[in-house]
Design an enzyme around this catalytic site. Structure first.
Site, PDB file in Angstrom:
ATOM      1  N   ASP A   1       0.411  13.698  16.118  1.00  0.00           N
ATOM      2  CA  ASP A   1       0.723  14.006  14.710  1.00  0.00           C
ATOM      3  C   ASP A   1      -0.557  13.995  13.880  1.00  0.00           C
ATOM      4  O   ASP A   1      -0.627  13.350  12.836  1.00  0.00           O
ATOM      5  CB  ASP A   1       1.759  13.022  14.139  1.00  0.00           C
TER       6      ASP A   1
ATOM      7  N   ARG B   1      -2.758  13.851   6.291  1.00  0.00           N
ATOM      8  CA  ARG B   1      -1.976  12.683   5.823  1.00  0.00           C
ATOM      9  C   ARG B   1      -2.112  11.497   6.757  1.00  0.00           C
ATOM     10  O   ARG B   1      -1.871  10.357   6.363  1.00  0.00           O
ATOM     11  CB  ARG B   1      -0.496  13.075   5.676  1.00  0.00           C
ATOM     12  N   ASN B   2      -2.493  11.754   8.027  1.00  0.00           N
ATOM     13  CA  ASN B   2      -2.631  10.678   9.012  1.00  0.00           C
ATOM     14  C   ASN B   2      -4.084  10.336   9.300  1.00  0.00           C
ATOM     15  O   ASN B   2      -4.397   9.759  10.345  1.00  0.00           O
ATOM     16  CB  ASN B   2      -1.901  11.061  10.304  1.00  0.00           C
TER      17      ASN B   2
ATOM     18  N   LEU C   1       0.833  -1.210   0.000  1.00  0.00           N
ATOM     19  CA  LEU C   1       0.000   0.000   0.000  1.00  0.00           C
ATOM     20  C   LEU C   1       0.863   1.253   0.000  1.00  0.00           C
ATOM     21  O   LEU C   1       0.394   2.344  -0.313  1.00  0.00           O
ATOM     22  CB  LEU C   1      -0.901   0.000   1.236  1.00  0.00           C
ATOM     23  N   GLY C   2       2.122   1.098   0.392  1.00  0.00           N
ATOM     24  CA  GLY C   2       3.031   2.240   0.462  1.00  0.00           C
ATOM     25  C   GLY C   2       3.967   2.038   1.634  1.00  0.00           C
ATOM     26  O   GLY C   2       4.006   0.972   2.224  1.00  0.00           O
ATOM     27  N   SER C   3       4.710   3.092   1.972  1.00  0.00           N
ATOM     28  CA  SER C   3       5.554   2.960   3.151  1.00  0.00           C
ATOM     29  C   SER C   3       5.456   4.226   3.995  1.00  0.00           C
ATOM     30  O   SER C   3       5.243   5.314   3.475  1.00  0.00           O
ATOM     31  CB  SER C   3       6.994   2.666   2.761  1.00  0.00           C
TER      32      SER C   3
ATOM     33  N   ASP D   1      -3.033   5.997  13.260  1.00  0.00           N
ATOM     34  CA  ASP D   1      -1.690   6.091  13.861  1.00  0.00           C
ATOM     35  C   ASP D   1      -1.609   7.023  15.068  1.00  0.00           C
ATOM     36  O   ASP D   1      -0.567   7.627  15.325  1.00  0.00           O
ATOM     37  CB  ASP D   1      -0.688   6.479  12.771  1.00  0.00           C
TER      38      ASP D   1
ATOM     39  N   PHE E   1       7.577   3.650   9.578  1.00  0.00           N
ATOM     40  CA  PHE E   1       8.106   2.385  10.098  1.00  0.00           C
ATOM     41  C   PHE E   1       8.406   1.376   8.991  1.00  0.00           C
ATOM     42  O   PHE E   1       8.704   0.226   9.287  1.00  0.00           O
ATOM     43  CB  PHE E   1       7.114   1.774  11.086  1.00  0.00           C
ATOM     44  N   GLY E   2       8.259   1.805   7.727  1.00  0.00           N
ATOM     45  CA  GLY E   2       8.544   0.864   6.645  1.00  0.00           C
ATOM     46  C   GLY E   2       7.305   0.504   5.860  1.00  0.00           C
ATOM     47  O   GLY E   2       6.296   1.206   5.898  1.00  0.00           O
ATOM     48  N   VAL E   3       7.379  -0.631   5.181  1.00  0.00           N
ATOM     49  CA  VAL E   3       6.367  -1.025   4.193  1.00  0.00           C
ATOM     50  C   VAL E   3       5.046  -1.417   4.867  1.00  0.00           C
ATOM     51  O   VAL E   3       5.031  -1.994   5.961  1.00  0.00           O
ATOM     52  CB  VAL E   3       6.907  -2.211   3.351  1.00  0.00           C
TER      53      VAL E   3
ATOM     54  N   LYS F   1       1.467  -3.248   8.884  1.00  0.00           N
ATOM     55  CA  LYS F   1       2.724  -2.492   8.888  1.00  0.00           C
ATOM     56  C   LYS F   1       3.817  -3.484   9.264  1.00  0.00           C
ATOM     57  O   LYS F   1       3.732  -4.146  10.289  1.00  0.00           O
ATOM     58  CB  LYS F   1       2.700  -1.389   9.942  1.00  0.00           C
TER      59      LYS F   1
HETATM   60  C1  LIG Z   1      -5.676   2.373  -0.805  1.00  0.00           C
HETATM   61  N1  LIG Z   1      -5.840   2.204   0.607  1.00  0.00           N
HETATM   62  C2  LIG Z   1      -4.812   2.381   1.485  1.00  0.00           C
HETATM   63  O1  LIG Z   1      -3.703   2.700   1.115  1.00  0.00           O
HETATM   64  N2  LIG Z   1      -5.111   2.163   2.803  1.00  0.00           N
HETATM   65  C3  LIG Z   1      -4.251   2.195   3.895  1.00  0.00           C
HETATM   66  C4  LIG Z   1      -2.940   2.679   3.867  1.00  0.00           C
HETATM   67  C5  LIG Z   1      -2.165   2.668   5.052  1.00  0.00           C
HETATM   68  C6  LIG Z   1      -0.746   3.149   5.041  1.00  0.00           C
HETATM   69  C7  LIG Z   1       0.060   2.747   3.974  1.00  0.00           C
HETATM   70  C8  LIG Z   1       1.389   3.147   3.944  1.00  0.00           C
HETATM   71  C9  LIG Z   1       1.942   3.940   4.938  1.00  0.00           C
HETATM   72  C10 LIG Z   1       1.135   4.355   5.994  1.00  0.00           C
HETATM   73  N3  LIG Z   1       1.680   5.198   7.024  1.00  0.00           N
HETATM   74  C11 LIG Z   1       1.711   6.546   6.814  1.00  0.00           C
HETATM   75  N4  LIG Z   1       2.098   7.394   7.756  1.00  0.00           N
HETATM   76  C12 LIG Z   1       2.504   6.928   9.007  1.00  0.00           C
HETATM   77  C13 LIG Z   1       2.883   7.852   9.987  1.00  0.00           C
HETATM   78  C14 LIG Z   1       3.250   7.408  11.262  1.00  0.00           C
HETATM   79  C15 LIG Z   1       3.623   8.439  12.320  1.00  0.00           C
HETATM   80  C16 LIG Z   1       4.177   7.774  13.573  1.00  0.00           C
HETATM   81  C17 LIG Z   1       4.662   9.411  11.765  1.00  0.00           C
HETATM   82  C18 LIG Z   1       2.360   9.230  12.715  1.00  0.00           C
HETATM   83  C19 LIG Z   1       3.254   6.037  11.542  1.00  0.00           C
HETATM   84  C20 LIG Z   1       2.877   5.106  10.558  1.00  0.00           C
HETATM   85  C21 LIG Z   1       2.492   5.564   9.279  1.00  0.00           C
HETATM   86  C22 LIG Z   1       2.069   4.651   8.234  1.00  0.00           C
HETATM   87  O2  LIG Z   1       2.041   3.424   8.393  1.00  0.00           O
HETATM   88  C23 LIG Z   1      -0.213   3.978   6.059  1.00  0.00           C
HETATM   89  C24 LIG Z   1      -1.049   4.471   7.215  1.00  0.00           C
HETATM   90  C25 LIG Z   1      -2.725   2.160   6.233  1.00  0.00           C
HETATM   91  N5  LIG Z   1      -4.011   1.714   6.232  1.00  0.00           N
HETATM   92  C26 LIG Z   1      -4.578   1.237   7.514  1.00  0.00           C
HETATM   93  C27 LIG Z   1      -4.790   1.704   5.107  1.00  0.00           C
HETATM   94  O3  LIG Z   1      -5.981   1.269   5.131  1.00  0.00           O
END
Ligand SMILES: CNC(=O)Nc1cc(-c2cccc(-n3cnc4cc(C(C)(C)C)ccc4c3=O)c2C)cn(C)c1=O
Length: 285
Positions: free
Chosen positions: A147, A151-152, A32-34, A165, A37-39, A54
């Site tokens: 945060d 974007r979150n 889905l992206g990164s 998050d 914390f990574g992918v 995650k």
């Molecule tokens: C098409 N649908 C989707 O892509 N759905 C989704 C995409 C993501 C996703 C994909 C890649 C990266 C991140 N991502 C982005 N910012 C973050 C920021 C933080 C902090 C600590 C800096 C706040 C921590 C983790 C992340 C994180 O895992 C997310 C949330 C998560 N979820 C639950 C979905 O349903």
């Protein structure tokens, strides 16, 4: 002695470690992206439940502290919070398993649908109210996001918006993100007391929420445009705030402005914000 008068052991119920997910019950699908914390990949849990997984990159997170906190986080349940289902913490890398939101981040959703959303003030306000409901729930549970930004937040079917998050910022090891002088610190969403003393509170989340409202009503513009972080810090400390977005009724902008009161105590709580926004929404539409 009969069982009824023997006290129940305090660990009763915890023995299932219900926040621990068996990786064998996960089927990983596309990436889905990164993030920090990574992918992150989409997946299926127990054959049918859509999840996002995650996969913690080594060295990005203080893992033991997080695993402890995960027990608390799984108990935070609200229709406007992305649900933490559990963790796979028996092996490395750790997996964090959450609810899946099919339309991805609110920021990208706003930018991709600017033409249709831009004229639909009712929908923009409804998105803001949904985020406010999720944040009011966290506030009630004395839980600080640290945060909050478009974007979150994540978007699901029928324009459902959920906060994601929450609280994870505490476990990031990258000091470019954690220190207010770092290149990744979310300066443009931070109030004076965070910029000066990194003093986080639900009232610093309220400031960030005001910036999130501005992001929503500009359909995903970057706050303060291309100003450098140092220039933004200078303006915020001088009390200069973001201008009213074109698409925004002045009643809505008045609510945004209250979120940007210099003094945290003067800012409304999310509970009060929710009432005010619902009143505005009923008045305008
Ligand atoms: C098409 N649908 C989707 O892509 N759905 C989704 C995409 C993501 C996703 C994909 C890649 C990266 C991140 N991502 C982005 N910012 C973050 C920021 C933080 C902090 C600590 C800096 C706040 C921590 C983790 C992340 C994180 O895992 C997310 C949330 C998560 N979820 C639950 C979905 O349903």
């Amino acid at each position: 002695a009969s069982p009824c008068d023997r006290p129940v052991p305090p660990t009763a119920g915890l023995s299932h470690d219900k926040w621990e997910i068996d990786p064998a019950e996960l089927h990983l699908l596309e990436e889905l992206g990164s993030g920090q914390f990574g992918v992150v990949r989409r997946g299926k849990w127990r054959g049918s439940i859509d999840v996002a997984v995650k996969m913690m990159k080594e060295g990005t997170m203080s893992e033991d502290d997080f695993i402890e906190e995960a027990k608390v986080m799984t108990k935070l349940q609200h229709q406007n919070l992305v649900q933490l289902y559990g963790v796979c913490s028996k092996d490395r890398p750790i997996y964090i398993v959450t609810e899946y939101m099919r339309h991805g981040s609110l920021l990208n959703y706003l930018r991709r649908h600017e033409t249709t959303l831009g004229s639909n003030v009712g929908l923009l306000l409804d998105m803001c109210i949904q985020v406010c409901k999720g944040m009011a729930y966290l506030e009630r549970h004395n839980y600080i996001h640290r945060d909050l930004a478009a974007r979150n937040c994540l978007v699901g079917s029928e324009n459902v918006v959920k906060v994601a998050d929450f609280g994870l910022a505490r476990y990031v090891l990258d000091d470019q993100y954690t220190s207010s002088g770092g290149t990744k610190f979310p300066i443009k969403w931070a109030p004076p007391e965070v910029l000066n003393y990194t003093r986080f509170s639900s009232k610093s989340d309220v400031w960030a929420y005001g910036v999130l409202m501005w992001e929503v009503f500009t359909c995903g513009k970057m706050p303060y445009g291309r100003l450098k972080n140092t220039e933004v810090v200078e303006r915020v400390q001088r009390g200069i705030i973001l201008e009213k977005p074109k698409a925004c009724f002045k009643e809505v902008y008045e609510v945004m402005r209250k979120c940007w009161a210099h003094c945290p105590e003067v800012r409304p709580s999310f509970r009060v914000l929710k009432e005010q926004l619902i009143n505005v929404s009923q008045g305008l539409l």
